[in-house]
Design an enzyme around this catalytic site. Sequence first.
Site, PDB file in Angstrom:
ATOM      1  N   LYS A   1       0.849   4.107  -2.827  1.00  0.00           N
ATOM      2  CA  LYS A   1       0.468   5.489  -2.506  1.00  0.00           C
ATOM      3  C   LYS A   1       1.610   6.470  -2.796  1.00  0.00           C
ATOM      4  CE  LYS A   1      -3.807   5.004  -1.167  1.00  0.00           C
ATOM      5  NZ  LYS A   1      -4.863   5.357  -2.142  1.00  0.00           N
TER       6      LYS A   1
ATOM      7  N   TYR B   1       0.835  -1.221   0.000  1.00  0.00           N
ATOM      8  CA  TYR B   1       0.000   0.000   0.000  1.00  0.00           C
ATOM      9  C   TYR B   1       0.865   1.264   0.000  1.00  0.00           C
ATOM     10  CZ  TYR B   1      -3.873   2.997   1.768  1.00  0.00           C
ATOM     11  OH  TYR B   1      -4.828   3.973   1.950  1.00  0.00           O
TER      12      TYR B   1
HETATM   13  P1  NAD Z   1     -13.427   2.166   1.719  1.00  0.00           P
HETATM   14  O1  NAD Z   1     -12.907   0.780   1.784  1.00  0.00           O
HETATM   15  O2  NAD Z   1     -14.449   2.587   2.707  1.00  0.00           O
HETATM   16  O3  NAD Z   1     -13.976   2.491   0.259  1.00  0.00           O
HETATM   17  C1  NAD Z   1     -13.240   2.142  -0.888  1.00  0.00           C
HETATM   18  C2  NAD Z   1     -14.207   1.935  -2.029  1.00  0.00           C
HETATM   19  O4  NAD Z   1     -13.427   1.581  -3.189  1.00  0.00           O
HETATM   20  C3  NAD Z   1     -15.192   0.782  -1.785  1.00  0.00           C
HETATM   21  O5  NAD Z   1     -16.511   1.183  -2.049  1.00  0.00           O
HETATM   22  C4  NAD Z   1     -14.718  -0.291  -2.750  1.00  0.00           C
HETATM   23  O6  NAD Z   1     -15.759  -1.135  -3.230  1.00  0.00           O
HETATM   24  C5  NAD Z   1     -14.116   0.545  -3.868  1.00  0.00           C
HETATM   25  N1  NAD Z   1     -13.206  -0.232  -4.703  1.00  0.00           N
HETATM   26  C6  NAD Z   1     -12.239  -1.098  -4.287  1.00  0.00           C
HETATM   27  N2  NAD Z   1     -11.651  -1.668  -5.342  1.00  0.00           N
HETATM   28  C7  NAD Z   1     -12.241  -1.169  -6.451  1.00  0.00           C
HETATM   29  C8  NAD Z   1     -12.050  -1.383  -7.836  1.00  0.00           C
HETATM   30  N3  NAD Z   1     -11.140  -2.246  -8.295  1.00  0.00           N
HETATM   31  N4  NAD Z   1     -12.837  -0.688  -8.709  1.00  0.00           N
HETATM   32  C9  NAD Z   1     -13.776   0.176  -8.250  1.00  0.00           C
HETATM   33  N5  NAD Z   1     -13.992   0.424  -6.944  1.00  0.00           N
HETATM   34  C10 NAD Z   1     -13.233  -0.245  -6.051  1.00  0.00           C
HETATM   35  O7  NAD Z   1     -12.115   3.102   1.807  1.00  0.00           O
HETATM   36  P2  NAD Z   1     -11.939   4.643   2.209  1.00  0.00           P
HETATM   37  O8  NAD Z   1     -11.395   4.671   3.593  1.00  0.00           O
HETATM   38  O9  NAD Z   1     -13.128   5.427   1.865  1.00  0.00           O
HETATM   39  O10 NAD Z   1     -10.715   5.028   1.250  1.00  0.00           O
HETATM   40  C11 NAD Z   1     -10.865   5.731   0.020  1.00  0.00           C
HETATM   41  C12 NAD Z   1      -9.477   6.056  -0.529  1.00  0.00           C
HETATM   42  O11 NAD Z   1      -8.754   6.836   0.427  1.00  0.00           O
HETATM   43  C13 NAD Z   1      -8.619   4.829  -0.798  1.00  0.00           C
HETATM   44  O12 NAD Z   1      -7.827   5.052  -1.942  1.00  0.00           O
HETATM   45  C14 NAD Z   1      -7.741   4.753   0.431  1.00  0.00           C
HETATM   46  O13 NAD Z   1      -6.559   4.053   0.169  1.00  0.00           O
HETATM   47  C15 NAD Z   1      -7.520   6.220   0.713  1.00  0.00           C
HETATM   48  N6  NAD Z   1      -7.132   6.510   2.094  1.00  0.00           N
HETATM   49  C16 NAD Z   1      -7.954   6.194   3.143  1.00  0.00           C
HETATM   50  C17 NAD Z   1      -7.544   6.506   4.432  1.00  0.00           C
HETATM   51  C18 NAD Z   1      -8.403   6.187   5.649  1.00  0.00           C
HETATM   52  O14 NAD Z   1      -7.907   6.389   6.775  1.00  0.00           O
HETATM   53  N7  NAD Z   1      -9.615   5.724   5.503  1.00  0.00           N
HETATM   54  C19 NAD Z   1      -6.304   7.112   4.664  1.00  0.00           C
HETATM   55  C20 NAD Z   1      -5.493   7.414   3.573  1.00  0.00           C
HETATM   56  C21 NAD Z   1      -5.923   7.114   2.279  1.00  0.00           C
END
Ligand code: NAD
Length: 252
Positions: free
Chosen positions: A157, A153
């Site tokens: 990123k 990851y």
């Molecule tokens: P989440 O798991 O709640 O939502 C992610 C969504 O992406 C889900 O609805 C999933 O079905 C969809 N998804 C996964 N693979 C897919 C694919 N191949 N095609 C289409 N859709 C797909 O995650 P989140 O916490 O809302 O995270 C959103 C973004 O933010 C991600 O890129 C994550 O890495 C990044 N992020 C999150 C955090 C955190 O603390 N939550 C921190 C830093 C970065």
Amino acid sequence: MSTESRVAIVTGGARGIGAAVAQRLAKEGHAVAVVDLDESSCEDTVTRITKDGGHALAVGADVGNTEAAQAAVDRVADVLGPPTILVNNAGVTRDNLLFKMTEQDWDTVMNVHLRGTFLMTRAAQAHMTKAKWGRIVNLSSTSALGNRGQSNYSAAKAGLQGLTKTLAIELGKFGVTANAIAPGFIATEMTKATAERVGVPWEDYKKNVAAQIPVARVGVPEDIANAVAFFVSEDSGYVSGQVIYVAGGPKA
Ligand code: NAD
């Protein structure tokens, strides 16, 4: 701030950060395509937008699949019009210490974050360069700076930050900006799953995390939607190739 109605694509828009971003962009007056793995999973977000008087479309696509990514962008262009805002937010985690990490864990994470962002951006930029206007926002993470158990990851990123800067260089002359947001801890299903995996009750987990954050709280999806709204605004055309850490403090 000037406003103009555009067509936006938000990947991973069914829940969490993507759902909040989709709702925020709709509130800003844009038509929003909510893209996620299953079209039906996008309905919640679409319904919430529509109820608030916005315009949204549910699109099912695996962003890491070449044909599916192209078809999703084509469908958006057909139904809503040429997409000129793209938020590459879809993401997954497959955490494990390096010695236990499988090739499958590695490939899954690379396919969604890096390949998915590449494919969606390549398809969407055709519309942006034609329109001589575009906004690309990629979701990085504080994990790009390194995080135990996340070699896959964190590499993806960090890779997204390099991709973002190159997009900014290549597409700038077409009026297209590309920026990245690197969130710290945001309370979503993704982080809830991490708490479950390490066996700490969700409320305790959030409290422990908040104790390490200068603003003394965990992030919420709207914190990220706010940063996206800044990058995609009409007035942000001179901000490109940047990474903004939205983490409640200066350090990851
Ligand atoms: P989440 O798991 O709640 O939502 C992610 C969504 O992406 C889900 O609805 C999933 O079905 C969809 N998804 C996964 N693979 C897919 C694919 N191949 N095609 C289409 N859709 C797909 O995650 P989140 O916490 O809302 O995270 C959103 C973004 O933010 C991600 O890129 C994550 O890495 C990044 N992020 C999150 C955090 C955190 O603390 N939550 C921190 C830093 C970065």
